[in-house]
Design a protein around this motif. Structure first.
Motif, PDB file in Angstrom:
ATOM      1  N   TRP A 135     -65.159  -2.064  -6.877  1.00 30.91           N
ATOM      2  CA  TRP A 135     -66.006  -3.119  -6.313  1.00 30.91           C
ATOM      3  C   TRP A 135     -67.485  -2.732  -6.452  1.00 30.91           C
ATOM      4  N   ALA A 136     -67.802  -1.485  -6.143  1.00 35.53           N
ATOM      5  CA  ALA A 136     -69.205  -1.043  -6.227  1.00 35.53           C
ATOM      6  C   ALA A 136     -69.710  -1.141  -7.664  1.00 35.53           C
ATOM      7  N   GLU A 137     -68.849  -0.802  -8.622  1.00 33.63           N
ATOM      8  CA  GLU A 137     -69.264  -0.873 -10.032  1.00 33.63           C
ATOM      9  C   GLU A 137     -69.477  -2.329 -10.466  1.00 33.63           C
ATOM     10  N   ALA A 138     -68.597  -3.199  -9.960  1.00 33.54           N
ATOM     11  CA  ALA A 138     -68.759  -4.628 -10.276  1.00 33.54           C
ATOM     12  C   ALA A 138     -70.059  -5.153  -9.663  1.00 33.54           C
ATOM     13  N   ALA A 139     -70.379  -4.684  -8.456  1.00 34.76           N
ATOM     14  CA  ALA A 139     -71.633  -5.116  -7.808  1.00 34.76           C
ATOM     15  C   ALA A 139     -72.825  -4.684  -8.657  1.00 34.76           C
ATOM     16  N   GLU A 140     -72.752  -3.504  -9.196  1.00 32.92           N
ATOM     17  CA  GLU A 140     -73.857  -3.013 -10.032  1.00 32.92           C
ATOM     18  C   GLU A 140     -74.031  -3.894 -11.269  1.00 32.92           C
ATOM     19  N   ARG A 176     -73.448  -6.916 -11.303  1.00 30.82           N
ATOM     20  CA  ARG A 176     -74.035  -8.159 -10.789  1.00 30.82           C
ATOM     21  C   ARG A 176     -75.477  -7.957 -10.308  1.00 30.82           C
ATOM     22  N   GLY A 177     -75.989  -6.712 -10.458  1.00 35.56           N
ATOM     23  CA  GLY A 177     -77.382  -6.477 -10.058  1.00 35.56           C
ATOM     24  C   GLY A 177     -77.544  -6.159  -8.589  1.00 35.56           C
ATOM     25  N   LEU A 178     -76.580  -5.420  -8.044  1.00 37.09           N
ATOM     26  CA  LEU A 178     -76.662  -5.004  -6.637  1.00 37.09           C
ATOM     27  C   LEU A 178     -76.148  -3.572  -6.525  1.00 37.09           C
ATOM     28  N   ILE A 179     -76.964  -2.700  -5.975  1.00 38.85           N
ATOM     29  CA  ILE A 179     -76.514  -1.318  -5.785  1.00 38.85           C
ATOM     30  C   ILE A 179     -75.976  -1.150  -4.372  1.00 38.85           C
ATOM     31  N   VAL A 180     -74.710  -0.718  -4.288  1.00 35.79           N
ATOM     32  CA  VAL A 180     -74.069  -0.433  -3.004  1.00 35.79           C
ATOM     33  C   VAL A 180     -73.401   0.918  -3.156  1.00 35.79           C
ATOM     34  N   ARG A 181     -72.794   1.404  -2.078  1.00 37.25           N
ATOM     35  CA  ARG A 181     -72.067   2.667  -2.189  1.00 37.25           C
ATOM     36  C   ARG A 181     -70.659   2.476  -1.683  1.00 37.25           C
ATOM     37  N   ALA A 182     -69.691   2.980  -2.433  1.00 36.70           N
ATOM     38  CA  ALA A 182     -68.306   2.950  -1.963  1.00 36.70           C
ATOM     39  C   ALA A 182     -68.023   4.254  -1.254  1.00 36.70           C
ATOM     40  N   ILE A 183     -67.656   4.171   0.022  1.00 40.27           N
ATOM     41  CA  ILE A 183     -67.200   5.348   0.772  1.00 40.27           C
ATOM     42  C   ILE A 183     -65.715   5.105   0.962  1.00 40.27           C
ATOM     43  N   GLY A 184     -64.895   5.682   0.092  1.00 40.85           N
ATOM     44  CA  GLY A 184     -63.499   5.257   0.043  1.00 40.85           C
ATOM     45  C   GLY A 184     -63.510   3.768  -0.281  1.00 40.85           C
ATOM     46  N   TYR A 214     -82.011  -4.592 -10.107  1.00 42.13           N
ATOM     47  CA  TYR A 214     -80.980  -4.487  -9.066  1.00 42.13           C
ATOM     48  C   TYR A 214     -81.629  -4.657  -7.693  1.00 42.13           C
ATOM     49  N   ILE A 215     -80.870  -5.258  -6.768  1.00 39.95           N
ATOM     50  CA  ILE A 215     -81.242  -5.155  -5.356  1.00 39.95           C
ATOM     51  C   ILE A 215     -80.776  -3.782  -4.916  1.00 39.95           C
ATOM     52  N   GLU A 216     -81.671  -2.982  -4.359  1.00 40.77           N
ATOM     53  CA  GLU A 216     -81.307  -1.631  -3.903  1.00 40.77           C
ATOM     54  C   GLU A 216     -80.671  -1.767  -2.517  1.00 40.77           C
ATOM     55  N   GLY A 217     -79.380  -2.060  -2.518  1.00 41.95           N
ATOM     56  CA  GLY A 217     -78.682  -2.352  -1.266  1.00 41.95           C
ATOM     57  C   GLY A 217     -78.367  -1.149  -0.415  1.00 41.95           C
ATOM     58  N   MET A 218     -78.732   0.038  -0.890  1.00 38.62           N
ATOM     59  CA  MET A 218     -78.463   1.266  -0.125  1.00 38.62           C
ATOM     60  C   MET A 218     -79.745   2.023   0.238  1.00 38.62           C
ATOM     61  N   SER A 219     -80.909   1.399  -0.004  1.00 38.46           N
ATOM     62  CA  SER A 219     -82.169   2.138   0.210  1.00 38.46           C
ATOM     63  C   SER A 219     -82.096   3.512  -0.446  1.00 38.46           C
ATOM     64  N   GLY A 220     -81.613   3.549  -1.699  1.00 37.04           N
ATOM     65  CA  GLY A 220     -81.405   4.855  -2.348  1.00 37.04           C
ATOM     66  C   GLY A 220     -80.263   5.551  -1.651  1.00 37.04           C
ATOM     67  N   LEU A 221     -80.547   6.650  -0.986  1.00 35.83           N
ATOM     68  CA  LEU A 221     -79.535   7.316  -0.152  1.00 35.83           C
ATOM     69  C   LEU A 221     -79.896   7.067   1.315  1.00 35.83           C
ATOM     70  N   TRP A 222     -79.830   5.857   1.766  1.00 34.90           N
ATOM     71  CA  TRP A 222     -80.104   5.410   3.144  1.00 34.90           C
ATOM     72  C   TRP A 222     -81.542   5.752   3.560  1.00 34.90           C
ATOM     73  N   CYS A 223     -82.497   5.708   2.662  1.00 31.22           N
ATOM     74  CA  CYS A 223     -83.765   6.321   3.057  1.00 31.22           C
ATOM     75  C   CYS A 223     -85.036   5.512   2.814  1.00 31.22           C
ATOM     76  N   ILE A 224     -85.120   4.726   1.723  1.00 34.37           N
ATOM     77  CA  ILE A 224     -86.427   4.148   1.409  1.00 34.37           C
ATOM     78  C   ILE A 224     -86.661   2.886   2.250  1.00 34.37           C
ATOM     79  N   ILE A 245     -75.659 -10.834  -0.360  1.00 34.52           N
ATOM     80  CA  ILE A 245     -74.305 -11.230   0.050  1.00 34.52           C
ATOM     81  C   ILE A 245     -73.604 -11.998  -1.080  1.00 34.52           C
ATOM     82  N   ASP A 246     -74.352 -12.876  -1.750  1.00 35.98           N
ATOM     83  CA  ASP A 246     -73.770 -13.626  -2.879  1.00 35.98           C
ATOM     84  C   ASP A 246     -73.274 -12.670  -3.965  1.00 35.98           C
ATOM     85  N   ARG A 247     -74.125 -11.721  -4.334  1.00 32.07           N
ATOM     86  CA  ARG A 247     -73.754 -10.799  -5.415  1.00 32.07           C
ATOM     87  C   ARG A 247     -72.545  -9.946  -5.020  1.00 32.07           C
TER      88      ARG A 247
END
Ligand SMILES: Cc1ncc(COP(=O)(O)O)c(C=O)c1O
Length: 464
Positions: A413-418, A420-428, A57-67, A448-450
């Motif tokens: 959407w966030a689950e679909a991204a996962e 596709r190999g991309l970790i994001v976070r849904a806030i609402g 996965y691309i860690e699109g959230m730096s874990g919890l906004w941190c790494i 962006i593609d994923r």
């Protein structure tokens, strides 16, 4: 989610099954977790993480906004190992100290966005904000205004999850059934124009209306009862909200008028995230206290800091002299290994001009997201700054209509991204993106593609 998960759960010795029997997960439906189990990560390199089944996965959230510096940063590993060999632990109580914490405090004071004079260390963003609230109370007692005890923060903003910082946080999940918020923790509207703006209201009118509401609250409560206002320069977990032009200038004028301290919570925005070393510089904030965590050590080890200005430290010192002690203490405050890692992280931010790098990547990242979704009927806006973005999914863009929260559209959407190999976070229905600051332009394009492919994947599931 992970196609391997059900089979793994069926095996009672799998790590997923053992997790279900042993671990409590935060911000997770604990009942659902018993069914689906965890996605278990095994390793990371740069912006990439790999789970135990070999999915990458691309860690699109730096874990919890941190790494911030990504995975596998050997300099941070070496800094920790060397410090563990030399002096694995010492504390800061009873006039004791060690070299690394002095170096780190000096460095933070040197790069602070406004003049600061001392640094208090803690272990997480929550602890540091909690300590900032304690220091505010200590300060007002020191200057003979003990009735100044209340705090103000934004609805939707997140400042942590101790009893005090969950109270500061304007999010229901941290309060509900936890008997919070505590009394005296007040909330004002989130400066999110898409959600809270009135039809036809300009950005300047929106800012003025929010400021008038804040002033009315201060007057209603009594300015003599308000200790401090906590804000992030950009509200991250609040949905990546960039306050409107003029808002912070007006807010600071109000705080000055009513003698209320300002705390800049830079737990997410600190150390380059929005294109400046600190968000306060980017957003024109002049705080009395500044709170840092997360990227301070690039998340390689827990550490956080509260920088205080001279006005506050002078009063703290005087009062502690009267009492014979400053009664705030933590076993791991200023831990030498964490301090060594943080110093190394700060050296990397400077040597590699990470803040400048972020500013240069903003067009590829935020601009790229905006260009990709500009004509998409489900995307109302892409908010953000630097390498921090919120992509707002809506039922319809024109006329503007939101999904009901129960639809869980953002989560889909966030689950679909996962997948596709991309970790994001849904806030609402906002998809938050906060990739490691070392992400390359090619990786940004892949991210962006994923994300776009994942939106196509969920379209059939979304209400018309
Ligand atoms: C702005 C902000 N402040 C404070 C915190 C709390 O930090 P921690 O989780 O390290 O306690 C967070 C965590 O996400 C945050 O985003």
């Amino acid at each position: 989610m992970n196609a391997e998960t059900p089979a793994s759960l069926a095996n009672p010795n799998s790590i997923e099954a053992r997790d279900r029997r042993s671990v409590i997960h935060g911000l997770t439906d604990l009942a659902v977790h018993q069914e689906r189990g965890p996605v278990v990560m095994e390793s990371g390199r740069g912006v990439w993480v790999r789970d135990i089944h070999g999915n990458e996965y691309i860690e699109g959230m730096s874990g919890l906004w941190c790494i911030a510096l990504g995975y596998g940063q050997k300099r941070l590993v070496a800094a920790a190992a060397q410090q563990m060999e030399k002096l694995a632990y010492y504390h800061l109580t009873n006039h004791r100290g060690h070299e690394r914490v002095v170096e780190l405090a000096e460095k933070l004071l040197a790069i602070a966005p406004v003049p600061m004079t001392r640094v208090w260390f803690a272990n997480s963003g929550s602890e540091a904000n909690d300590c900032a609230a304690r220091i505010a109370w200590y300060y007002w007692n020191a200057v003979g205004k003990p009735e100044k005890r209340k705090f103000i923060a934004h609805l939707q903003a997140y400042h942590g999850n101790t009893i005090a910082t969950a109270s500061l946080s304007g999010v229901g999940y941290a309060h509900q059934r936890f008997n919070l918020p505590l009394e005296g923790f007040l909330h004002v509207a989130c400066p999110d124009r898409l959600r809270n703006g009135l039809p036809g209201e300009s950005e300047a009118e929106f800012a003025r209306r929010l400021l008038a509401d804040i002033e009315a609250l201060i007057l209603r409560e009594g300015p003599e009862t308000i200790a401090a206002f906590f804000t992030e320069p950009v509200l991250a977990a609040g949905g990546v909200v960039v306050p409107p032009e003029g808002y912070f200038a007006g807010l600071q004028a109000l705080l000055k008028k009513y003698d209320i301290l300002l705390v800049s919570d830079e737990v997410v925005t600190g150390f380059g995230r929005i294109g400046e070393m600190f968000g306060a510089t980017a957003m024109g904030l002049k705080p009395d206290m500044l709170v840092a965590a997360k990227a301070l050590s690039s998340a390689y080890i827990p550490i956080s800091a509260v920088l205080v200005n001279d006005r506050i430290f002078e009063a703290m010192m005087r009062q502690s002299g009267e009492l014979g002690v400053f009664g705030l203490t933590m076993t791991y405050s200023g831990h030498p290994v964490a301090a060594a890692v943080a110093l190394e992280a700060l050296a990397i931010y400077e040597e590699e001009d990470i803040a400048g790098r972020v500013a240069r990547l903003e067009d590829a990242f935020l601009g790229g997201l905006r260009r990709r979704f500009r004509d998409h009927p489900r995307i109302a806006e892409v908010r953000g700054q630097g390498l921090l973005a919120g992509v707002q999914l809506v039922r319809s863009r024109a006329p503007l209509a939101f999904f009901p929260p129960a639809a869980g559209a953002g989560k889909l959407w966030a689950e679909a991204a996962e997948r596709r190999g991309l970790i994001v976070r849904a806030i609402g229905d906002t998809i938050a993106l906060c990739p490691p600051l070392i992400i390359s332009e090619d990786e940004i394009a892949m991210l962006i593609d994923r994300l776009a492919l994942a939106l196509d994947d969920v379209e059939p599931l979304l209400a018309p």
